[in-house]
Design a protein around this motif. Structure first.
Motif, PDB file in Angstrom:
ATOM      1  N   LEU B 246       0.589  -1.279  -0.296  1.00  0.00           N
ATOM      2  CA  LEU B 246      -0.305   0.354  -0.583  1.00  0.00           C
ATOM      3  C   LEU B 246       1.075   1.533   0.348  1.00  0.00           C
ATOM      4  CD1 LEU B 246      -2.806   1.791   0.695  1.00  0.00           C
ATOM      5  CD2 LEU B 246      -2.031   1.108   3.580  1.00  0.00           C
ATOM      6  N   ALA B 249       3.051   1.669  -3.083  1.00  0.00           N
ATOM      7  CA  ALA B 249       1.751   2.133  -4.538  1.00  0.00           C
ATOM      8  C   ALA B 249       1.692   3.306  -4.239  1.00  0.00           C
ATOM      9  CB  ALA B 249       1.137   1.329  -4.602  1.00  0.00           C
ATOM     10  N   MET B 250       1.455   4.020  -2.592  1.00  0.00           N
ATOM     11  CA  MET B 250       1.464   6.022  -2.798  1.00  0.00           C
ATOM     12  C   MET B 250       2.780   6.398  -2.996  1.00  0.00           C
ATOM     13  SD  MET B 250      -0.980   5.142   0.300  1.00  0.00           S
ATOM     14  CE  MET B 250      -2.013   6.497   0.442  1.00  0.00           C
ATOM     15  N   SER B 267      -0.702  -7.791  -1.168  1.00  0.00           N
ATOM     16  CA  SER B 267      -1.373  -6.446  -1.237  1.00  0.00           C
ATOM     17  C   SER B 267      -2.540  -6.447  -1.385  1.00  0.00           C
ATOM     18  CB  SER B 267      -0.664  -5.320  -1.550  1.00  0.00           C
ATOM     19  OG  SER B 267       0.617  -4.770  -1.613  1.00  0.00           O
ATOM     20  N   MET B 268      -4.109  -5.939  -0.241  1.00  0.00           N
ATOM     21  CA  MET B 268      -5.022  -5.316  -0.453  1.00  0.00           C
ATOM     22  C   MET B 268      -5.272  -3.274  -1.504  1.00  0.00           C
ATOM     23  SD  MET B 268      -6.831  -5.831   3.203  1.00  0.00           S
ATOM     24  CE  MET B 268      -8.210  -5.534   2.415  1.00  0.00           C
ATOM     25  N   TYR B 269      -6.238  -3.560  -1.556  1.00  0.00           N
ATOM     26  CA  TYR B 269      -6.009  -2.568  -3.099  1.00  0.00           C
ATOM     27  C   TYR B 269      -7.842  -1.940  -2.279  1.00  0.00           C
ATOM     28  CZ  TYR B 269      -6.971   0.221  -7.596  1.00  0.00           C
ATOM     29  OH  TYR B 269      -6.427   0.950  -8.294  1.00  0.00           O
ATOM     30  N   GLY B 270      -8.575  -0.830  -2.634  1.00  0.00           N
ATOM     31  CA  GLY B 270      -9.245  -0.233  -2.242  1.00  0.00           C
ATOM     32  C   GLY B 270     -10.307  -0.615  -3.189  1.00  0.00           C
ATOM     33  N   VAL B 271     -11.480  -1.649  -2.470  1.00  0.00           N
ATOM     34  CA  VAL B 271     -12.508  -2.706  -3.127  1.00  0.00           C
ATOM     35  C   VAL B 271     -13.125  -2.846  -2.234  1.00  0.00           C
ATOM     36  CG1 VAL B 271     -11.121  -3.890  -4.204  1.00  0.00           C
ATOM     37  CG2 VAL B 271     -12.909  -4.212  -5.263  1.00  0.00           C
ATOM     38  N   ASP B 272     -14.410  -2.493  -2.278  1.00  0.00           N
ATOM     39  CA  ASP B 272     -15.309  -3.493  -1.689  1.00  0.00           C
ATOM     40  C   ASP B 272     -15.660  -4.492  -1.596  1.00  0.00           C
ATOM     41  OD1 ASP B 272     -17.459  -3.357   0.752  1.00  0.00           O
ATOM     42  OD2 ASP B 272     -18.850  -2.262  -0.418  1.00  0.00           O
ATOM     43  N   ALA B 273     -15.266  -5.303  -1.183  1.00  0.00           N
ATOM     44  CA  ALA B 273     -15.269  -6.999  -1.253  1.00  0.00           C
ATOM     45  C   ALA B 273     -15.169  -7.503   0.385  1.00  0.00           C
ATOM     46  CB  ALA B 273     -14.062  -7.247  -1.982  1.00  0.00           C
ATOM     47  N   PRO B 274     -15.373  -8.330   0.746  1.00  0.00           N
ATOM     48  CA  PRO B 274     -15.594  -9.403   1.874  1.00  0.00           C
ATOM     49  C   PRO B 274     -14.497  -9.310   2.108  1.00  0.00           C
ATOM     50  CG  PRO B 274     -17.099 -10.787   0.824  1.00  0.00           C
ATOM     51  CD  PRO B 274     -16.407  -9.341  -0.334  1.00  0.00           C
ATOM     52  N   TRP B 275     -13.736  -9.436   3.656  1.00  0.00           N
ATOM     53  CA  TRP B 275     -12.809  -9.704   4.073  1.00  0.00           C
ATOM     54  C   TRP B 275     -12.657 -10.598   5.224  1.00  0.00           C
ATOM     55  CZ3 TRP B 275      -9.697  -5.771   6.983  1.00  0.00           C
ATOM     56  CH2 TRP B 275      -8.200  -5.583   7.578  1.00  0.00           C
TER      57      TRP B 275
END
Lengths: 120, 321
Positions: B246, B249-250, B267-275
């Motif tokens: 994260l 990338a920033m 790495s995670m990315y900004g997407v609304d998905a189950p976690w």
């Protein structure tokens, strides 16, 4: 190997022995940042990048999600020499021989070799 | 030819140093290359009175003084050495990182014959640890890992919400060090700890979480700048593990001129998905909100040996206490 990890990890933080059991302190802001990411807040946008990305995740990673790979792939598009790989059997640290480590290294080698080539 | 026999002998006895900070690059006004081949590099060093060079490194070398002069050498750890030489002095010097100041009244003029790595030595992995000065005079830990002598493309490894980078990326166990593997691929490998990780300056005290993306990307910037200056390269590859991805990338989106490519692992990315971990981070009284009582630090304890498990149990414990 596990012993080396524990010994080194505890030695890396001078305050580790002041707690029971000994522990290392890791700055914690990443937790909130990832809570926000999981809800869809884009803290950064892959569409802003002009450079190539190699995105890898282990198929058994407990942190990243398959949707992270899909979304980044969508945002980066196919035109920028970026690569996406799901490493079979790979876990979070991808450090165990036989658990995706060789595949991860192969991906990095191919990707960086392409970057390293002098542009004509 | 006796001279080349001598050179060869010295070459095989020489130690090597990473050519991390090339004096010709950091102080071109003081160092000139007179001759270079695959065995040696011959430099002419000329420091006028009160000239002071930035920190730089030399491999093993022979120094021949052309003038009577006096100098102060400072090591990265702050060790100060004073040295007086006479014209004609010929000395052997081991690999070093230092800065030099001419504290005398006359020019300091010398010839340096720097020895390149011997073939035997070139097969060895070398590690060197040092600190880069970051924001608010912080000290940021950096490890440089190289194999052989032909590395060009630098790669900087950034840890996430995990143990510091030397533990995560460079465990001294055969087959478990990513830094080792990448160096053997011919990459010029650097790993760093942002403030709050490992031996870097602690993050400022706070009741709230420390080590946020603003701080970490600033620290990445300080280290990237230092690596590019020292290697003379225009760009490097940034590698981030999990949260480190994260932050890498920033940084990359804001400084694309410095970054050749980005490698992200788990790495995670900004997407609304189950976690799977959302519940562990959520305020039980306010579903849908992050639990702000999490505290400034993640404490990582007994369970760390269990890193070998498919799922790190300290994450499963919920509050990461």
């Amino acid at each position: 190997m596990a012993q080396a990890y524990v010994t080194l990890a505890l030695a890396s933080d001078p305050t580790s022995e002041s707690r029971t059991p000994p522990s290392i302190r890791i700055p914690g802001a990443f937790r909130k940042e990832h809570y926000l990411l999981s809800e869809g807040q884009k803290l950064w946008d892959a569409r802003d990048l002009k450079l190539p990305v190699l995105y890898m995740r282990g198929s058994r990673d407990h942190w990243s999600r398959p949707e992270d790979l899909d979304a980044m792939k969508r945002d980066l598009g196919a035109t920028r020499a970026s690569k996406f790989a799901t490493i079979p059997n790979g876990t979070h640290f991808l450090d165990r021989p036989g658990h995706g480590r060789d595949e991860m290294l192969k991906q990095i080698q191919e990707f960086t070799a392409a970057i390293n080539k002098p542009k004509k | 030819m006796p001279r080349s026999v001598l050179l060869l002998h010295v070459l095989f006895c020489s130690l090597s140093a990473a050519w991390a900070q090339d004096p010709v690059k950091v102080a071109p006004q003081n160092y000139k290359v007179l001759l270079e081949n695959d065995r040696v590099r011959v430099l002419e060093a000329l420091l006028k009175p009160s000239d002071r060079t930035p920190q730089h490194s030399h491999p093993a070398r022979v120094v021949y003084s052309l003038s009577d002069h006096s100098a102060i050498f400072r090591s990265p750890e702050g060790r100060v050495t004073h040295s007086v030489s006479k014209a004609g002095d010929t000395v052997w010097r081991d690999p070093v990182i230092h800065s030099e100041e001419n504290d005398g009244k006359a020019d300091s003029h010398a010839i340096l014959v720097e020895f390149k790595e011997s073939p035997a030595r070139a097969e060895a992995l070398t590690r060197s640890d040092y600190f880069v000065t970051g924001e608010s005079s912080s000290r940021l830990f950096v490890r440089h890992v190289t194999f052989g002598s032909n590395q060009q493309l630098p790669i900087l490894l950034v840890p996430g919400g995990s143990p510091p980078s030397e533990v995560l990326f460079d465990l001294p166990v055969a087959g478990y060090s990513l830094a080792d593997d990448l160096a053997r691929m011919g990459l010029n490998v650097f790993l760093m700890n942002p403030r709050g990780w490992g031996k870097s300056t602690p993050a400022p005290n706070s009741a709230e979480a420390v080590g946020d993306f603003k701080q970490v990307t600033a620290d990445i910037g300080s280290v990237v700048g230092d690596i590019l200056r020292n290697t003379g390269q225009a760009r490097l590859v940034l590698f981030g593990h999990a949260s480190g991805g994260l932050w890498a990338a920033m940084y990359a989106t804001q400084h694309q001129d410095n970054v050749a490519a980005l490698v992200l692992l788990n790495s995670m990315y900004g997407v609304d998905a189950p976690w799977g971990l959302r519940q562990s981070f959520e305020d039980p009284n306010h579903p849908g909100t992050f639990d702000a009582r999490a505290g400034p630090y993640r404490l990582h304890s007994g369970g760390i040996a269990r890193r070998l498990e498919p799922i790190d149990p300290s994450f499963q414990q919920g509050r990461l206490a």
